[in-house]
Write an enzyme that holds these catalytic residues in place. Structure first.
Site, PDB file in Angstrom:
ATOM      1  N   SER A  50       0.835  -1.191   0.000  1.00  0.00           N
ATOM      2  CA  SER A  50       0.000   0.000   0.000  1.00  0.00           C
ATOM      3  C   SER A  50       0.878   1.253   0.000  1.00  0.00           C
ATOM      4  CB  SER A  50      -0.969  -0.047   1.183  1.00  0.00           C
ATOM      5  OG  SER A  50      -1.958   0.942   1.044  1.00  0.00           O
ATOM      6  N   ASP A 122      -9.896  -4.484  -5.415  1.00  0.00           N
ATOM      7  CA  ASP A 122      -9.396  -3.476  -4.471  1.00  0.00           C
ATOM      8  C   ASP A 122     -10.145  -2.162  -4.684  1.00  0.00           C
ATOM      9  OD1 ASP A 122      -7.858  -1.574  -3.026  1.00  0.00           O
ATOM     10  OD2 ASP A 122      -6.024  -2.739  -3.342  1.00  0.00           O
ATOM     11  N   HIS A 157      -8.256  -4.766  -0.813  1.00  0.00           N
ATOM     12  CA  HIS A 157      -6.997  -4.135  -0.412  1.00  0.00           C
ATOM     13  C   HIS A 157      -6.357  -4.805   0.802  1.00  0.00           C
ATOM     14  CE1 HIS A 157      -4.182  -0.809  -0.593  1.00  0.00           C
ATOM     15  NE2 HIS A 157      -4.299  -0.663   0.715  1.00  0.00           N
TER      16      HIS A 157
END
Length: 180
Positions: A50, A122, A157
């Protein structure tokens, strides 16, 4: 081979504070110093997930000392993770990509193999970011990515390892073997 992952200010076990480019840069500098002092960097694989993909790519782009890079749920640029980016034309986004965490620019300078892992559904960092990053990796360092999920079994995610941990670990192990 060593796989290095780390926390940064306001994340995981790290100290509270503001997660900004300066703090991200300081975190990766500490990682780099540790690797140079305690490990053979040529045997280290950097791992960024991320927002951690930004400092990981910044380090990987600045030196070819590391064995490889793994990016999980990475974004193309900091701006593209903002909700407004979904409403801007791509031509405008491309001009603004360098404003915050310019991963698309950094990945062009990475001179070591890169593995990208991303959830197809995501909603935080759309999978299109991963495909754009993949296209920007120099051909000789591009490896087969791992894109997980389907409409019947969505992967987002934060649930890659929860839903497909075995697949992710298998692909990471394969990547590590490819680097030897």
């Amino acid at each position: 081979v060593f796989l290095i992952t780390y926390d940064y200010v306001n994340d995981g076990q790290s100290s509270p504070g503001v997660t900004g480019e300066q703090n991200l840069a300081e975190a990766i500098k500490a990682v780099h110093t540790f690797c140079l002092e305690h490990l053979r960097a040529s045997r280290v694989i950097l791992f960024g997930r991320s927002i951690g993909s930004a400092p990981t790519l910044a380090l990987a782009a600045s030196t070819a000392q590391y064995s490889g890079v793994i990016l999980m749920s990475a974004f193309a640029s900091g701006l593209r993770t903002l909700a407004i980016s979904r409403y801007l034309p791509k031509s405008v986004l491309m001009r603004l990509d360098g404003v915050f965490c310019p991963n698309l620019e950094k990945i062009k300078d990475v001179a070591t193999p890169v593995l990208i892992i991303h959830g197809q559904q995501d909603q935080v960092v759309p999978v299109s970011n991963a495909y754009e990053l993949l296209c920007m990796i120099p051909t000789r360092f591009r490896t087969e990515g791992l894109f997980l999920g389907s409409k019947s079994n969505p992967v987002g995610h934060n649930d890659i390892l929860e839903k497909h941990g075995d697949d992710a670990v298998a692909r990471i192990s394969e990547f590590m073997t490819e680097l030897k």
